[in-house]
Design an enzyme around this catalytic site. Sequence first.
Site, PDB file in Angstrom:
ATOM      1  CB  ALA A 468       9.597   0.093 -10.324  1.00 30.11           C
ATOM      2  CG  ASP A 494       2.573  -5.280  -4.859  1.00 31.23           C
ATOM      3  OD1 ASP A 494       2.183  -4.632  -3.860  1.00 31.23           O
ATOM      4  OD2 ASP A 494       3.621  -4.996  -5.468  1.00 31.23           O
ATOM      5  NE  ARG A 505       9.390   3.846  -8.392  1.00 34.62           N
ATOM      6  CZ  ARG A 505       8.435   4.444  -7.674  1.00 34.62           C
ATOM      7  NH1 ARG A 505       7.852   5.529  -8.141  1.00 34.62           N
ATOM      8  NH2 ARG A 505       8.072   3.961  -6.508  1.00 34.62           N
ATOM      9  CE  LYS A 518       2.355   0.126  -6.060  1.00 31.77           C
ATOM     10  NZ  LYS A 518       3.761   0.190  -5.603  1.00 31.77           N
ATOM     11  CG  ASN A 567      11.150  -6.039   2.228  1.00 38.73           C
ATOM     12  OD1 ASN A 567      11.358  -7.076   2.837  1.00 38.73           O
ATOM     13  ND2 ASN A 567      10.015  -5.819   1.564  1.00 38.73           N
ATOM     14  CB  CYS A 622      24.452   9.529  23.607  1.00 35.66           C
ATOM     15  SG  CYS A 622      25.809   8.871  22.618  1.00 35.66           S
TER      16      CYS A 622
END
Length: 958
Positions: A468, A494, A505, A518, A567, A622
Amino acid sequence: FVTSPVGLKYGKCRVVFGSGHFSEGPPALPISLKVLVKMANIDEDFYSRQLYVLGHEAMHRMGTANVLIAGIRGLGVEIAKNVILSGVKSVTVQDEGVTLWTDLSSQFFLNESSIGQNRAQASLRHLSALNPHVQLSSHTGPLDQDLLMQFQVVVLTDSSLDDQKRFGDFCHSKGIKFIVADTKGLCGQLFCDFGEAFEVLDQDGEAPESALIQKISQGNPGVVVCSDDQRHGFQDGSRVIFSEVQGMTELNSLGPVEIKERGSYSFSIGDTSTFSKYERGGIVTEVKQPCTIHFKALSETLTLDPELLITNDFGKIDRHKTLHLAFQALHEFVKNQQRLPRPHSQADADIILDTVKELNKEVKLERLDEAAVKQFSFTAQGELAPVNAFIGGLAAQEVIKACSRKFTPLKQWFYFDSLECLPEEDIHVEDGLFALNGTRYDGQIAVFGSKFQEKLGRQKYFLVGAGAIGCELLKNFALIGLGAGEEGHVTVTDMDYIERSNLNRQFLFRSHDIGKPKSEVAARAVKAMNPEMNITAHQNRLASESEQVYDYHFFSGLDGAAAALDNVEARAYLDSRCVEHKKPMLEGGTLGSKGHTLVVVPHLTESYGPAKSSSKKEIPLCTLKNFPHRIEHTLQWARDQFEGLYKHTPENVMMYLRDNNFMSRTLGRGDVEALQIFSEVWGSLVDLSSGGSRPRNWEDCVHWARLKWETLFNNDIRQLLYCFPPMSHGLPFWSGTKRCPHPLTFNPGNVTHMDYIVAAANLYGQTYGISGSTDRAMIRGLLDRVPVPQFTPQSLTIPVTDEEMEESESDEQGTNSSVGMSCVGLPFSSSLLDNDSNFHMDYITAASNLRAENYDIPAVDRHESKRIAGRIIPAIATTTAAVSGLMCLELYKLLQGHQSITSYRTAFVNLAVMYFVMSLPSRAKPFTVSCICTMVYLRYTRVESLDAVYPSCEAVEH
């Protein structure tokens, strides 16, 4: 929600909702079934990431809106692009003008062949290709009131002040939402008028907060204490409702109650002194309240009202007030001279400054920034893609607010400038430096001059990411001419391929590009925008394994890099390479309506720095295994179930069959883990009829799924309650964050029960190469023949904390699958979850919602489950456009060679509430190098070179 209109007459029957709470407020009138079907028919694949920002109801309201955008130069086409991608009903673009060379500096849907053609008509084909769900049309005549009456939202760009006042007054009187957007060189303005009384249904778009209750006092006021596993997130004045409260049950029937915050884990409510005594349990949930905002017509707001002007840059507190007068003075100049001021003309700037001073006699600004007025005049003839991208993103977001009634609109003026992009020293205007010679860069040369344009063309830049933000950056790079000279070049990498959910987008991609790389498609698209662009596309992941490609020579040859990544780890890695080679880096990111930008300047600003651990609190094991209390817990549990059943076990089987060292390697992992793996492998290889779990046919797959359902949602819960009865030694074990579960009884008439069987059986069949089925009638017939053994609880010790779990790990072998399931799972690919035909998301949604039913946790639909389970980042085109514009403005400064930190900006924005913080970046941190002598080096000094001189040096960051 109605999932099937069986027995109801489409469009005739009207329905009302019973008890429940709406995140965006209840409907004012009963909703027709036709409306519900329309809401259900939103193209979730196309709008996937945007739906997580806006929601279905807001998207439906947008789908009924007709929008007019007047003026299709660089700013107008940017707004149109973003609005079309957002999914309104229709967009009409209006422009009487023809394409000029200066338009090519920022109008990305025009090219040399468009010169002389009407801008609206020449752009229509490209705009129509953006979104098949939006109706597009063009209008080449002038604006008039009859035309405006056809639209719910009207946007004016490149318009005169007289037109703004005339059409603004008309729209205000008729209830038409009215927006004015304009850019002049390095400055921009935005105005909104949504009428006398505009109702906002959701002011910030954030999910309603909720918390588990630990204690409630009897008093005036009553004090509510929430569990300490997570801050409650409520604010003073928030309204909340209570549910599942035991003891003080009066709270469960109250409507929304206003609270007063007392701390991160407590708040007070009204008088509870007459209520019953609180015993245990309960959930408190925020109820979002609509609000009404009142707007003035544009003609009423031209006199300076500080309450109607938003401050956005804390490096120039009052600049926006000066610009409010400067834009009015510019309109007066154009009206009198019939032209914009000439680039860097002192005479024209003096005329505009005199007009500003006259206007200021009435408003009496304490600080009139005369230097900014002159720079504004010098550059007003410019057309800059980054400024248009930023203002265009903001303006389109206001259109979305007007159509959807979601988020807080701008009230009412916003001004922006990036005049610090100009050279730090005074410009010496040479002959021909700012001459416009009929080139595609004329709009940019009018601001920076021809020598700067040549420097842009020589740049060698590395863009990491073509998603994007990457698409938007590449568009801006092409328009400004970055790397478009003989010596220049842009490299983009990419490793991803185009998916349908990208199209909403990542505007460089079209449906016929799905499945293609891309980077390659994006490179071709921007090459078509600017044939002079020198660009190479790679499909490499930027990481240590690609250092043979992106090596010392590659980075040494760069002028800079830009991070368009999703990221933190990849950003940190690129930052480390740029620091190592002393190259500047542009960085930006978005999260729904929020965005940020950062510029890293060697020796001057602080770098991005190493990857930090996630700020999100990890879910205790847990909690996942036995004590979930949020839907996030059940979804994580469902993901773990999926991976254990359909990923880890099949992988172990394949390794057992193919890897001669599998046995010895598995034994080396310890007796308990080895025994579990061998048991799973043995079961997978032995037929179901012989005590294993290997199916022979489809009926065996259904048999296996039914028994798995019984284990997970009945037997495991009964075992847990056997070990931890609701009352233990007279004290309630199940309190606070421990919600007392209840076993489920299988019902083939329950949709969620059957969803699990269908998904689980089909996935199990796929694992063994057995063809499955979605015929539920046939599957129900097979279920009738499945013998379900009686369950007998065992005397087990189940750990209550993570510490106990670690201590008794060896004792867990042989317990049921819920207790013994590993909670360590591999990350899910969003593309995997976007595939609606592979049963992956069907299984996770059904398993999560069944477990949620076990623990009385409110379930969520498939769409929301996909977002949480896939850790999908909400995204919308408006924020992406705005962030890319800000990043490229910092690029201008880098190329100017600015050495003053006051020239640069770090930005944090939230378009949902028009929140902007533009501040100076942090300075580079020094290192102390201790050796024979003591020296101080900045972050960007390569320690490797010091080692050659002082082999015993130790670098210590402080």
